[in-house]
Every structure is written in structure tokens, then in C-alpha cells.
Design a protein around this motif. Structure first.
Motif, mmCIF file in Angstrom:
data_model
loop_
_atom_site.group_PDB
_atom_site.id
_atom_site.type_symbol
_atom_site.label_atom_id
_atom_site.label_comp_id
_atom_site.label_asym_id
_atom_site.label_seq_id
_atom_site.Cartn_x
_atom_site.Cartn_y
_atom_site.Cartn_z
ATOM 1 N N GLY A 55 0.796 -1.225 0.000
ATOM 2 C CA GLY A 55 0.000 0.000 0.000
ATOM 3 C C GLY A 55 0.826 1.272 0.000
ATOM 4 O O GLY A 55 2.057 1.230 -0.084
ATOM 5 N N PRO A 56 0.136 2.426 0.123
ATOM 6 C CA PRO A 56 0.770 3.727 -0.119
ATOM 7 C C PRO A 56 1.861 4.104 0.878
ATOM 8 O O PRO A 56 2.691 4.959 0.590
ATOM 9 C CB PRO A 56 -0.398 4.710 -0.024
ATOM 10 C CG PRO A 56 -1.429 4.020 0.785
ATOM 11 C CD PRO A 56 -1.284 2.571 0.466
ATOM 12 N N ALA A 57 1.870 3.488 2.064
ATOM 13 C CA ALA A 57 2.879 3.860 3.056
ATOM 14 C C ALA A 57 3.910 2.754 3.239
ATOM 15 O O ALA A 57 4.718 2.797 4.158
ATOM 16 C CB ALA A 57 2.207 4.176 4.393
ATOM 17 N N GLY A 246 6.679 8.208 0.890
ATOM 18 C CA GLY A 246 6.189 8.259 -0.480
ATOM 19 C C GLY A 246 5.807 9.671 -0.885
ATOM 20 O O GLY A 246 6.045 10.106 -2.025
ATOM 21 N N PHE A 247 5.228 10.411 0.046
ATOM 22 C CA PHE A 247 4.781 11.762 -0.277
ATOM 23 C C PHE A 247 5.882 12.800 -0.091
ATOM 24 O O PHE A 247 5.789 13.896 -0.640
ATOM 25 C CB PHE A 247 3.503 12.092 0.514
ATOM 26 C CG PHE A 247 2.308 11.446 -0.115
ATOM 27 C CD1 PHE A 247 1.495 12.147 -0.992
ATOM 28 C CD2 PHE A 247 2.043 10.104 0.099
ATOM 29 C CE1 PHE A 247 0.426 11.533 -1.612
ATOM 30 C CE2 PHE A 247 0.979 9.485 -0.523
ATOM 31 C CZ PHE A 247 0.165 10.201 -1.385
ATOM 32 N N GLY A 270 9.145 10.855 7.613
ATOM 33 C CA GLY A 270 9.153 10.855 6.146
ATOM 34 C C GLY A 270 10.493 11.253 5.576
ATOM 35 O O GLY A 270 10.600 11.539 4.387
ATOM 36 N N GLY A 271 11.529 11.294 6.426
ATOM 37 C CA GLY A 271 12.774 11.895 5.976
ATOM 38 C C GLY A 271 13.967 10.963 5.873
ATOM 39 O O GLY A 271 15.075 11.434 5.639
ATOM 40 N N ASP A 272 13.761 9.655 6.028
ATOM 41 C CA ASP A 272 14.920 8.754 5.972
ATOM 42 C C ASP A 272 15.543 8.791 4.572
ATOM 43 O O ASP A 272 14.869 8.523 3.573
ATOM 44 C CB ASP A 272 14.498 7.333 6.323
ATOM 45 C CG ASP A 272 15.666 6.374 6.244
ATOM 46 O OD1 ASP A 272 16.635 6.588 6.988
ATOM 47 O OD2 ASP A 272 15.615 5.438 5.431
ATOM 48 N N THR A 275 15.375 5.654 2.157
ATOM 49 C CA THR A 275 14.011 5.358 1.731
ATOM 50 C C THR A 275 13.565 6.321 0.634
ATOM 51 O O THR A 275 13.088 5.906 -0.425
ATOM 52 C CB THR A 275 13.049 5.460 2.933
ATOM 53 O OG1 THR A 275 13.548 4.659 3.992
ATOM 54 C CG2 THR A 275 11.657 5.013 2.557
ATOM 55 N N VAL A 276 13.732 7.626 0.911
ATOM 56 C CA VAL A 276 13.259 8.625 -0.052
ATOM 57 C C VAL A 276 14.114 8.589 -1.329
ATOM 58 O O VAL A 276 13.602 8.697 -2.442
ATOM 59 C CB VAL A 276 13.252 10.033 0.578
ATOM 60 C CG1 VAL A 276 12.723 11.063 -0.413
ATOM 61 C CG2 VAL A 276 12.400 10.045 1.829
#
Lengths: 427, 347
Positions: A55-57, A246-247, A270-272, A275-276
Motif C-alpha cells: 500500500g501507499p505507506a 512516499g509523499f 518521512g525523511g529517511d 528510503t526517499v
């Protein structure tokens, strides 16, 4: 004819009702003397979690639970906790609150887990708080920084783990205010308590009118063009993101396509970097100069004893998954949980575990202290700023701590402890 | 050969009472999680029963029943938050879905085939957008909590929920079974089989179609409301487009146009994902592969089941069962019932 029918219907209903009432009274007065603790035997402790494995996350976050499981396997291989092996059941909820409802019921009612550990997500976990409370299931170290986990009066069995989003928002905004004074600051947040709590923290520091523009996104709509376009039109120079990985990638990529180049300041969740960067692919140079915050050992610092320990466990028990912030996070949670189990003692009960966490006094890989007490169920209370330079995300400056109220952001002088020689906490 | 009374209402009430008593006893035997699953199946049944009447008996295709369930669910959540009276909330949920069904039905009665599917599809797609646009009311993706009073006495919440949902589902089944065997049911089928002939026979085609839509929307509204009560929360993720498609697949696989088929469909909706979960756990795949399989396997299994059923038993599970077991000797049906549903599907 009609009256005969309705008479029959009433008679039937009455019979059913009577049967139901009889059933109710017959059911009462069960209650044994000392019930066995759900999920605990002499040789095993069964716990569970809900995670966005799809899924999205799922980007990045799907690595957290396997890392926790790897650490538990490491502990199990070294004798477990008081001789009990930890079994960690990972359920995929795809970051969909409706699925979370279902899988958590499965864990509690069917698999009879002792506790739910590190259930991930603000919108997902918020929906199961009442269910877990009704069933008196310890709900430890929720993988989200929502303020909801810290309501000891309302949810006595729920505890947070990471710095809450308001604390994080204050610390990020504090850095922006001190180092980017006079610049136009904008804010993009997830359209739920994650975004709202973070925004509250940012506005506590910058003032209610301190943001030039603010907007929200939903994970089910993979387009942030309108929001980023609005920020570009408002000529934002700094954009604070309270986004899932993702965002984060989507926002930074969209801005680049619009040739809009603000300074991005990204929430820890959201900043790793890896991952990004993985999501941006060839666009990963866009992350250069991005600022964020963290509170766990940096994977960039191979000399850190915690990173060394976690890398070793990752190699032996996690199929040598690429090390990133998610792996470190998963193992740090598992380390804390083992500490809590040890503190709860040999005679493990749900009440004992809750009391042990409320007693606090845990040390571990975190840079800031835990806030756990009877009156406070929130996790880490501070963060240190990180910056991406040359494709490496590492710490700079001091560690900051603050509260989720109006308290000032102050420097914290303490440091992370060192791991025990065998990498397993002792009682 | 008549075992059951000839009076339709009496027969249906007896069957429902027997079924209700059996299920009531069953809730004591089941684990709490199975009770919860039973309750979920019963909630889905309210929706699938309505949909099978609409699609199977009246020939109107709806891809938007998930959205109608969402209308019921959100109404229940908002009403529980404001007044906290469960029976009132469920009634309001049904009424709200009924009103939404009336609006969609009025449009639907003017449309045929793919155009009708398109309009209902649009409704299903709009749900997340609506909850995001008015996020101050519906709270976006996070959704709303549904406040519930604890069940009476020492009763477990899940068992009480199972009673509530099964009771409501049986009520819906009895009402729909009577409706389909009444003049309205005959009108529904007449309109499905040949609109011109129906019109010549004096049936108001448009009104019949709107009525079928409204009835089926009410069922969906109750189903959605019950789901909200069961999970104590509402979020758009629970009523996504995929739910609408699943509902349709469930009634087709179960056996289009038959209420017993709707029961099979509802059971499939609940137990197929569970089964595939057991399967992935049992397969002992590598973590990476298990992750990918876990989320997608239910979809694949559902699709495969649909394909197999369509090839092997076009009448669905219920059609297959009817072939194997001579049901007619137990419940004599009027001749018009025997018309194979596939007539409608071919047109």
C-alpha cells in the motif's frame, strides 16, 4: 389475515427476545480465580503488530517489523527473556484503517496476543484504541508521533515511542526560525492527526500567522501538484513537510518538475534518506541539502556502537537487508520492548508490563530521554537536526528537547548510552 | 410433498426463526473472532441481498453499492456521535442510503447497460473525494470513530454485535424474500426480461426500476451502518471502489438473483481473504515474497473463483447446489421463479 400475521410476528419476536434474555442471564458469573495470561506460557510470549507491508505507506515502513522480528530472533537465540521466546506476528493492514480494524481483532481475539507492539500509523492506530482498551491489551510503543497515544486517563494501556509530532514540529520550526529568519515558510501535512499535530508545533514557534501558505494531502490521492503549485505561487523559500516517505518523494519531485527549489525541512517519519532516495531513483540528487531531524543512531556513522550491533543482527537474522533508518527504528523498538519485559519480571502479566513501562528508566540507542511515567505516556522527548550532504544524511548541532505545550525548545546535553557487550539488555 | 406452510410470510418467518435460533446457538460455540466474522458476513449480507435483487431480479447493474454502504456508515457514525442511540442511528443510516438510492435510482432508470454502470461507478469513486473535500465533517482518510455503549450484562461485545448483525440480516432477508414473491417481485422480473412487454402489461417501468434501486440501497445502507458499528469506526478505505466490485462479484459467484446466493456471496467476502491469509502463513515464504503475496492473493483468488464459477457453474454456487440437491421438493416456487437468470445476462 393481516392481524393474524402480525400476531404471529409479535409472538415470534417475543419468543426470540425471551430466549435472548435467558441466554444473557445464563451467561453470567463465569470468572475464574487466576486466569492464565493471554499469549504467555513458560516458553513463549506471543505479541503482534499491524504494519503497512503493502500500500501507499509501505515504502520504507515495510522494513520496520522484519527488523524488530530479527532482533527478537537474536534475543531468542540467546535464551529469550526469562527463558521465554518472543513470537512476533506481523499483520499487513496496507495503511488502510478499515484493514487495521480487522487484523487487530484477529491478533487479539483469535491469536490471543499478550500485547500489541509498535502498530504503525496515525489514522490506522487511532481507530483501534478503543478496541484495545476494551480488551485490556497493552498497546506499546505505537509507531507514530500522534499526541493521542499520550492519554493515560482515557487509554491507560497505550504508550508512544518516537517524539510526538508537536515536539518535532517545534524543534524543526525552531531551527528554521533561528537559521532562516525572514524567509517565507510553508507547510504541507497529511490530512489527519499527523499533519495537524505537526502543524500545531510549527505554529507554536512561528506564530499563528507565521506560515506564508499551508496545505494538506491524502495518501489515497497520489498527486500533490496543486499543493506544490500553490507553494510556488506563494514564493515559499522553506517548505516543511509532515509527510510519509512516499509523499516526501512526491513533493520534492513535483517541486523539481515545477522548477521550484525551496529548502525542504522534512519530518523524521518521512525523511529517511535511503528510503526517499530509493523512491526518487535517478532524482535522488534533489535531496542534497535537505534538512530533517532524528533521535536514533545514524546509519551513516559506522563507528556508532549501536549501528554496529544492529548491523550485526541485521546480517545474521534479517537476511542482510540494506541498513537504513527503518531497520534501526525497528530494532530500537524491539530493544526497548525487551527492556520492558525484563523490568516486568519473571511473573509476566499485562498489568505488570504496564507498571514497568510507567516506572520508566529505560536507556538505549536514543539521543533524547524517554518521558514515560504514570502521568505521561509519550516516548522520546527530543531530536537532533540532520542534513543530507553528498548523499549522506548525518547529524549536526546539538540535541534539542521540548514539550508538546508552550515550553521553550532547549538544548539537551545527555548522550545515548552504549549497548551491553552481548547486545541484549539485562534486568 | 409440502413440508413448510404455503403461506409465504409464515414460511419465511419460520425459516428465519430457525436460522436465527441456529446462529444464536452458534455464537456461543464460536470463538469471539469468529463471532466478529459472522457479524461482518451478516452486515455484508444486508448489502449483497439488496444487490442481488437489483441486479439479478431487476436487471440493473450497480457498481456503486459500496458508496451506498458508506452513506449508511457515515450517517451512523455522525448520529452516534450526536445522540448515541443505536437503533435511531441505524434507522437514520437506512433512511440516508434510501434517499441517496432514490437520487441515483432516478438517474439510473433513464440509463441502460454500460451507461448505468458508469454512473454508479462514478458514485463509488467519489466517496474518498467527498470525505477529503469536507474533511471537517468526515475527517478525510482517518475517518470517524463510532461511539458504542457497552453491551448489556457480561456479554462479550463481539457476541452482542453478532446478534445485532444477524438479526438485522435476517430481517432484511425476510422482507426481500416477501418482496420478490409479491407483485413487486413479479414486476421486477417482468421489467428485467422485456421492458416493452412489461410496459404493455401496464407496468410503470421507470417506477419499478427506481423502486428496485431504493430497496436495494436501503439494504446497502443498513449493511454499511452495521459495519460501522462492528468496527466502531468509519473510514473511506472501508468503502473503496474495490468494495463495490467485490459486492458484485460476490453476488455473481453466489448465484445472481437468489437470496441464498447472496448468503454465499457474503460468506465468501469474509472468509476468502481469511483463507488466503492462512495460505500465505502456511506457505512459509520468504519475508519479501510473503509481503507481496499477502496483499494481492485475495484479489487473485477472488478473480480466479469468479472465472471458474462462470465456466463451471454460470448459475453461481446456489445454482450448482440447486442442481445437486432437488430444492423444489422443499420449497415449491411459482413457475416464474424457474426462469434461468442467464436470460437476463445474455441481453
Amino acid at each position: 389475515m393481516r392481524s393474524a400475521r402480525s400476531g404471529l410476528a409479535i409472538a415470534l419476536c417475543t419468543t426470540l427476545l425471551a430466549a435472548v434474555t435467558a441466554g444473557c442471564s445464563g451467561d453470567g458469573g463465569g470468572g475464574g480465580s487466576k486466569a492464565p495470561v493471554p499469549g504467555v506460557t513458560d516458553s513463549e510470549i506471543v505479541i503482534g503488530t499491524h504494519m503497512p507491508m503493502t500500500g501507499p505507506a509501505s515504502a520504507g515502513y515495510s522494513k520496520i517489523a522484519p527488523a524488530s522480528k530479527a532482533y527478537f530472533d537474536y534475543v531468542n537465540a540467546n535464551g529469550g527473556v526469562y527463558g521465554r521466546k518472543i513470537t512476533y506476528k506481523i499483520m499487513d493492514d496496507a495503511y488502510n484503517p478499515a484493514n487495521t480494524q480487522n487484523v487487530v481483532r484477529q491478533l487479539v481475539l483469535q491469536d490471543k496476543v499478550f500485547a500489541v507492539l509498535n502498530g504503525l500509523g496515525t489514522p490506522t492506530h487511532t481507530g483501534v484504541l478503543d478496541f484495545l482498551k476494551t480488551n485490556k491489551v497493552p498497546d506499546l510503543f505505537v509507531a507514530s508521533g500522534s499526541l493521542s497515544w499520550n492519554q493515560p486517563d482515557k487509554y491507560p494501556d497505550t504508550f508512544g515511542f518516537q517524539p510526538d509530532y508537536t515536539v518535532e514540529g517545534k524543534i524543526l520550526a525552531n531551527y528554521v526560525k533561528a537559521n532562516m529568519a525572514g524567509q517565507k515558510v510553508c507547510f504541507l501535512g497529511q490530512n489527519d492527526d499527523f499533519g495537524r499535530d505537526s502543524l500545531a508545533g510549527v505554529e507554536k514557534i512561528l506564530g499563528a500567522g507565521g506560515l506564508a501558505a499551508k496545505d494538506t494531502y491524502v495518501v489515497t490521492n497520489a498527486n500533490v501538484g496543486p499543493q506544490i503549485g500553490k507553494f510556488a505561487a506563494a514564493q515559499c523559500q522553506v517548505v516543511i513537510l509532515a509527510t510519509v516517505p512516499g509523499f516526501t518523494a512526491l513533493s520534492i519531485g513535483t517541486a523539481a518538475r515545477l522548477n521550484f527549489k525551496p529548502q525542504f525541512v522534512v519530518s523524521n517519519v518521512g525523511g529517511d534518506y535511503s528510503t526517499v532516495a530509493g523512491l526518487l531513483g535517478a532524482g535522488k540528487p534533489l535531496l542534497e541539502g535537505t534538512i530533517g531531524a532524528n533521535y536514533l543512531p545514524s546509519v551513516a556513522n559506522a563507528a556508532d556502537p549501536w549501528t554496529t550491533l544492529f548491523t550485526k543482527v541485521d546480517k545474521d537474522y534479517n537476511g542482510n537487508a540494506p541498513m537504513d533508518g527503518n531497520v534501526v527504528y525497528g530494532m530500537s523498538v524491539a530493544y526497548l520492548f525487551v527492556q520492558a519485559l525484563l523490568a516486568a519480571g519473571k511473573d509476566l502479566t499485562r498489568e505488570g508490563l504496564i507498571a514497568a513501562v510507567e516506572k520508566g528508566g529505560f536507556t538505549g540507542p536514543g539521543l533524547a530521554p524517554f518521558r514515560f511515567s504514570k502521568a505521561d505516556h509519550s516516548g522520546y522527548g527530543g531530536l537532533r537536526m540532520v542534513k543530507t550532504t553528498g548523499g549522506v544524511q548525518d547529524y549536526f548541532g546539538p540535541t534539542y528537547q521540548t514539550d508538546d505545550g508552550d515550553g521553550a525548545v532547549t538544548e539537551y546535553s545527555g548522550a545515548a548510552g552504549t549497548p551491553p557487550a552481548n547486545g541484549i539488555p539485562s534486568a | 410433498m409440502r413440508v413448510l406452510p404455503g403461506n409465504t410470510l409464515l414460511r419465511h418467518l419460520l425459516i428465519a426463526a430457525a436460522g436465527g435460533a441456529a446462529l444464536w446457538a452458534l455464537t456461543y460455540q464460536l470463538e469471539l473472532y469468529r463471532d466478529y466474522q459472522l457479524a461482518t458476513a451478516a452486515a455484508y449480507l444486508c448489502a449483497t441481498a439488496g444487490l442481488t435483487v437489483l441486479t439479478g431480479l431487476n436487471g440493473q447493474l450497480s457498481l456503486g453499492h459500496g458508496a451506498l454502504m458508506a452513506v449508511g456508515a457515515y450517517t451512523v457514525a455522525l448520529s452516534q456521535d450526536k445522540w448515541g442511540i443505536l437503533s435511531l442511528s441505524l434507522a437514520l443510516g437506512v433512511l440516508a442510503a434510501l434517499a441517496a438510492g432514490l437520487v441515483i435510482g432516478l438517474a439510473a432508470a433513464r440509463l441502460r447497460g454500460p451507461y448505468l454502470a458508469g454512473v454508479t461507478l462514478a458514485v463509488a469513486v467519489a466517496v474518498p473525494a467527498v470525505t477529503t473535500t469536507w474533511s471537517s465533517v468526515f475527517n478525510s482518510d482517518q475517518g470517524l470513530p463510532v461511539a458504542l455503549d457497552p453491551p448489556p450484562g457480561t456479554l462479550a461485545l463481539e457476541q452482542w454485535q453478532a446478534w445485532l448483525a444477524v438479526g438485522c440480516a435476517l430481517g432484511v432477508l425476510v422482507l426481500l424474500a416477501n418482496l420478490t414473491r409479491s407483485r413487486f417481485g413479479r414486476d421486477f422480473r417482468a421489467v428485467r426480461d422485456d421492458e416493452t412487454a412489461a410496459r404493455l402489461a401496464g407496468i410503470d417501468v421507470a417506477r419499478t426500476q427506481v423502486l428496485a434501486f431504493v430497496v436495494s440501497a436501503a439494504g446497502a445502507g443498513l449493511g454499511g451502518g452495521l459495519l460501522a458499528v462492528l468496527t466502531q469506526s468509519v473510514s473511506p478505505g472501508a468503502y473503496a471502489l474495490s468494495l463495490s466490485l467485490y459486492l458484485l462479484m460476490a453476488v455473481v459467484v453466489g448465484g445472481l438473483g437468489s437470496l441464498a446466493g447472496a448468503v454465499w456471496g457474503a460468506l465468501l467476502l469474509v472468509f476468502l481473504p481469511d483463507l488466503t491469509h492462512q495460505l500465505t502463513v502456511g506457505l512459509a515464504l520468504s519475508p519479501g515474497a510473503a509481503q507481496r503475496v499477502e496483499g494481492n492473493l485475495p484479489l487473485a483468488v477472488f478473480g480466479l473463483t469468479l472465472v471458474i464459477v462462470m465456466i463451471a457453474a454460470p448459475g453461481g454456487l446456489q445454482g450448482l447446489l440447486r442442481k445437486l440437491v432437488p430444492f423444489r421438493t422443499i420449497t415449491p416456487l411459482p413457475k416464474s421463479e424457474e426462469r434461468p437468470v442467464s436470460d437476463a445476462q445474455r441481453t
